[in-house]
Write a protein that holds these residues in place. Structure first.
Motif, PDB file in Angstrom:
ATOM      1  N   PHE A 271      20.867  -8.093 -27.575  1.00 12.34           N
ATOM      2  CA  PHE A 271      21.833  -7.894 -28.646  1.00 12.34           C
ATOM      3  C   PHE A 271      21.128  -7.640 -29.979  1.00 12.34           C
ATOM      4  N   ILE A 272      20.101  -8.442 -30.289  1.00  9.41           N
ATOM      5  CA  ILE A 272      19.374  -8.263 -31.548  1.00  9.41           C
ATOM      6  C   ILE A 272      18.630  -6.937 -31.549  1.00  9.41           C
ATOM      7  N   GLY A 273      17.965  -6.616 -30.417  1.00  7.64           N
ATOM      8  CA  GLY A 273      17.238  -5.353 -30.347  1.00  7.64           C
ATOM      9  C   GLY A 273      18.150  -4.149 -30.465  1.00  7.64           C
ATOM     10  N   ARG A 274      19.321  -4.225 -29.844  1.00  5.96           N
ATOM     11  CA  ARG A 274      20.271  -3.123 -29.919  1.00  5.96           C
ATOM     12  C   ARG A 274      20.805  -2.933 -31.342  1.00  5.96           C
ATOM     13  N   SER A 275      20.897  -4.034 -32.090  1.00  4.40           N
ATOM     14  CA  SER A 275      21.459  -3.945 -33.444  1.00  4.40           C
ATOM     15  C   SER A 275      20.520  -3.267 -34.436  1.00  4.40           C
ATOM     16  N   ILE A 276      19.242  -3.076 -34.059  1.00  2.00           N
ATOM     17  CA  ILE A 276      18.301  -2.430 -34.981  1.00  2.00           C
ATOM     18  C   ILE A 276      18.657  -0.957 -35.190  1.00  2.00           C
ATOM     19  N   ALA A 277      19.048  -0.266 -34.127  1.00  2.72           N
ATOM     20  CA  ALA A 277      19.324   1.170 -34.262  1.00  2.72           C
ATOM     21  C   ALA A 277      20.521   1.615 -33.430  1.00  2.72           C
ATOM     22  N   ASP A 278      20.594   1.208 -32.166  1.00  4.65           N
ATOM     23  CA  ASP A 278      21.630   1.717 -31.274  1.00  4.65           C
ATOM     24  C   ASP A 278      23.032   1.272 -31.686  1.00  4.65           C
ATOM     25  N   GLU A 279      23.157   0.008 -32.069  1.00  8.45           N
ATOM     26  CA  GLU A 279      24.466  -0.560 -32.361  1.00  8.45           C
ATOM     27  C   GLU A 279      24.374  -1.468 -33.583  1.00  8.45           C
ATOM     28  N   PRO A 280      24.115  -0.906 -34.743  1.00  2.26           N
ATOM     29  CA  PRO A 280      23.935  -1.754 -35.928  1.00  2.26           C
ATOM     30  C   PRO A 280      25.228  -2.476 -36.312  1.00  2.26           C
ATOM     31  N   GLU A 281      25.073  -3.728 -36.735  1.00  6.16           N
ATOM     32  CA  GLU A 281      26.221  -4.489 -37.212  1.00  6.16           C
ATOM     33  C   GLU A 281      26.632  -3.983 -38.595  1.00  6.16           C
ATOM     34  N   TYR A 282      27.845  -4.308 -38.973  1.00  8.71           N
ATOM     35  CA  TYR A 282      28.359  -3.864 -40.277  1.00  8.71           C
ATOM     36  C   TYR A 282      29.128  -4.999 -40.926  1.00  8.71           C
ATOM     37  N   ASP A 283      29.407  -4.831 -42.209  1.00  4.46           N
ATOM     38  CA  ASP A 283      30.050  -5.881 -42.989  1.00  4.46           C
ATOM     39  C   ASP A 283      31.497  -6.083 -42.534  1.00  4.46           C
ATOM     40  N   VAL A 284      31.876  -7.350 -42.362  1.00  7.39           N
ATOM     41  CA  VAL A 284      33.241  -7.719 -42.015  1.00  7.39           C
ATOM     42  C   VAL A 284      33.692  -8.802 -42.987  1.00  7.39           C
ATOM     43  N   GLN A 285      34.769  -8.566 -43.694  1.00 10.35           N
ATOM     44  CA  GLN A 285      35.286  -9.544 -44.641  1.00 10.35           C
ATOM     45  C   GLN A 285      36.137 -10.577 -43.916  1.00 10.35           C
ATOM     46  N   LYS A 286      36.234 -11.756 -44.504  1.00 15.21           N
ATOM     47  CA  LYS A 286      37.000 -12.850 -43.916  1.00 15.21           C
ATOM     48  C   LYS A 286      38.487 -12.511 -43.854  1.00 15.21           C
ATOM     49  N   ASP A 287      39.203 -13.238 -43.025  1.00 10.90           N
ATOM     50  CA  ASP A 287      40.648 -13.119 -42.952  1.00 10.90           C
ATOM     51  C   ASP A 287      41.269 -13.639 -44.254  1.00 10.90           C
ATOM     52  N   PRO A 288      42.352 -13.023 -44.725  1.00 13.49           N
ATOM     53  CA  PRO A 288      42.971 -13.503 -45.976  1.00 13.49           C
ATOM     54  C   PRO A 288      43.370 -14.970 -45.934  1.00 13.49           C
ATOM     55  N   ARG A 289      43.624 -15.523 -44.771  1.00 14.33           N
ATOM     56  CA  ARG A 289      44.014 -16.935 -44.666  1.00 14.33           C
ATOM     57  C   ARG A 289      42.823 -17.881 -44.760  1.00 14.33           C
ATOM     58  N   THR A 290      41.617 -17.363 -44.641  1.00 19.50           N
ATOM     59  CA  THR A 290      40.422 -18.198 -44.651  1.00 19.50           C
ATOM     60  C   THR A 290      39.961 -18.438 -46.081  1.00 19.50           C
ATOM     61  N   PRO A 291      39.655 -19.696 -46.443  1.00 14.43           N
ATOM     62  CA  PRO A 291      39.116 -19.962 -47.788  1.00 14.43           C
ATOM     63  C   PRO A 291      37.754 -19.311 -47.970  1.00 14.43           C
ATOM     64  N   THR A 292      37.209 -19.455 -49.152  1.00 13.97           N
ATOM     65  CA  THR A 292      35.910 -18.864 -49.470  1.00 13.97           C
ATOM     66  C   THR A 292      34.822 -19.426 -48.557  1.00 13.97           C
ATOM     67  N   VAL A 293      33.982 -18.541 -48.046  1.00  9.62           N
ATOM     68  CA  VAL A 293      32.856 -18.959 -47.213  1.00  9.62           C
ATOM     69  C   VAL A 293      31.564 -18.711 -47.975  1.00  9.62           C
ATOM     70  N   SER A 294      30.565 -19.556 -47.716  1.00  8.33           N
ATOM     71  CA  SER A 294      29.319 -19.472 -48.479  1.00  8.33           C
ATOM     72  C   SER A 294      28.383 -18.382 -47.974  1.00  8.33           C
ATOM     73  N   GLU A 295      28.435 -18.071 -46.664  1.00  7.37           N
ATOM     74  CA  GLU A 295      27.501 -17.108 -46.086  1.00  7.37           C
ATOM     75  C   GLU A 295      28.247 -16.147 -45.174  1.00  7.37           C
ATOM     76  N   ASN A 296      27.981 -14.862 -45.344  1.00  7.50           N
ATOM     77  CA  ASN A 296      28.566 -13.849 -44.476  1.00  7.50           C
ATOM     78  C   ASN A 296      27.683 -12.601 -44.486  1.00  7.50           C
ATOM     79  N   PRO A 297      26.460 -12.713 -43.941  1.00  5.03           N
ATOM     80  CA  PRO A 297      25.561 -11.550 -43.931  1.00  5.03           C
ATOM     81  C   PRO A 297      26.025 -10.503 -42.929  1.00  5.03           C
TER      82      PRO A 297
END
Length: 365
Positions: A271-297
């Motif tokens: 999974f980590i190796g694939r995320s380097i180029a083949d299937e890179p992860e992307y930014d996902v924002q929290k659900d509107p019902r969820t309070p503020t979160v400290s970390e979301n890389p």
């Protein structure tokens, strides 16, 4: 000397993890080699003597001479980690017990499940909907990330419980069914009371069931409710962990019911190796019902791929003409902590190496 060897072994294992992530990125086989034995021979030498001093015509004088040296000749035995047993451990899905062990050490649930979880199976209106932890699942991946972010927010508020369900079991026995000595032996594992009205002995025992991720204390539930939840959770394999976030408790603004299915350690590296180029992860924002979160890389574990070696001397490996290393953290130490979790998971996966000296590499100093 011991600290130097300790540092060398840790760096070697860390580099092997990076090396195999890079190999997974290039769709190449994963392989590990371990240090099974270190035998260091230390030689101490000391000498003393005297020599005439240059005093000219002022008389004779002897000047003492002291000297010494130390030499080290270590023999390091390395062996390939392979065979059927290790391969099975590498490919077998990680059981819930390892996840709960890490969570009880204070690991962030979002950080660890982004690495370990393959998917989340949510129960909706009696049906099961699957959200895969793969960016290629364009509809399921964002939901998976938002569920983890919400669980992390509950954990930050100290209302997340990851505990086994304790089930009370009861049995009744007539007094004549067993000799008094037999009841004395049962006291070790059972709680025994006598009901004079029914003239029966009541035996009760607390048994741990499956682990659940909850936003409430399971002791608040009746024994019947805990037994029902345990029966539902027991229908899945041991690499599944159930989630029950209820609306009437803290964090219930986003209720969730379902099961995380954990992947294998081999699956984590892929999974980590694939995320380097083949299937890179992307930014996902929290659900509107969820309070503020400290970390979301963006990435569960950010890996840099470059044609040049890192100039700051950071940990890196070279595979197929590219250098691979941890992406520098900005602010929080997400990548370093995630890599530390990966290191711990590897130590929990690898079999114990034989502690006997075999063919080795001798490094003379």
């Amino acid at each position: 000397m011991v600290l130097a060897y300790n540092q060398a072994v840790v760096e070697t294992t860390s580099e092997q993890l990076l090396f195999n992530i890079a190999r997974a990125r290039h769709h190449e086989p994963i392989h590990f080699t371990g240090v099974s034995h270190i035998a260091a021979t230390l030689n101490f030498q000391f000498n003393a003597g005297a020599t005439p001093a240059l005093t000219g015509s002022n008389g004779a004088l002897l000047a003492p001479i002291f000297g010494g040296n130390i030499s080290e000749n270590p023999t390091i035995s390395i062996i390939p980690i392979g065979g059927e047993e290790f391969t099975k451990r590498l490919l077998a899905p990680i059981p819930e017990s390892k996840l709960t062990f890490l969570l009880r050490q204070g690991a962030d649930i979002d950080k660890i499940l982004r690495l370990m979880a393959e998917e989340f199976r949510e129960l909706k209106n009696g049906a099961e909907v699957i959200y895969y932890n793969r960016p290629s699942d364009q509809s399921g991946y964002p939901v998976f990330r938002r569920i983890l972010l919400h669980l992390s927010s509950i954990q930050d508020r100290r209302h997340l419980h990851v505990d086994p369900l304790i089930i009370q079991r009861k049995w009744t026995l007539p007094p004549e069914s067993m000799a008094p000595e037999g009841f004395l032996k049962l006291h070790d594992t059972f709680s025994i009371t006598y009901n004079p009205e029914s003239r029966l002995y009541i035996l009760s025992q607390s048994l741990p069931g499956r682990v659940l991720i909850m936003n409430y204390d399971p002791d608040l539930l009746s024994n019947e409710e805990r037994a029902r939840l345990n029966e539902e959770a027991s229908q899945g394999p041991d690499n599944e962990i159930s989630v029950d976030i209820r609306p009437e408790f803290p964090g219930g603004e986003y209720p969730v019911r379902g099961r995380f299915r954990l992947r294998s350690f081999h699956g984590i590296l892929t999974f980590i190796g694939r995320s380097i180029a083949d299937e890179p992860e992307y930014d996902v924002q929290k659900d509107p019902r969820t309070p503020t979160v400290s970390e979301n890389p963006v990435s569960a574990l950010g890996i840099l791929e470059s044609k040049r070696a890192p100039s700051d001397g950071a940990l890196s490996v070279k595979v197929n003409g590219y250098y691979y290393g941890l992406r520098p953290d900005t602010g929080v130490h997400w990548n370093r902590d995630a890599f530390r979790l990966l290191y711990s998971l590897f130590q929990m996966t690898v079999t114990e190496l034989p502690q006997r000296a075999g063919p080795g590499i001798t490094i003379a100093k």
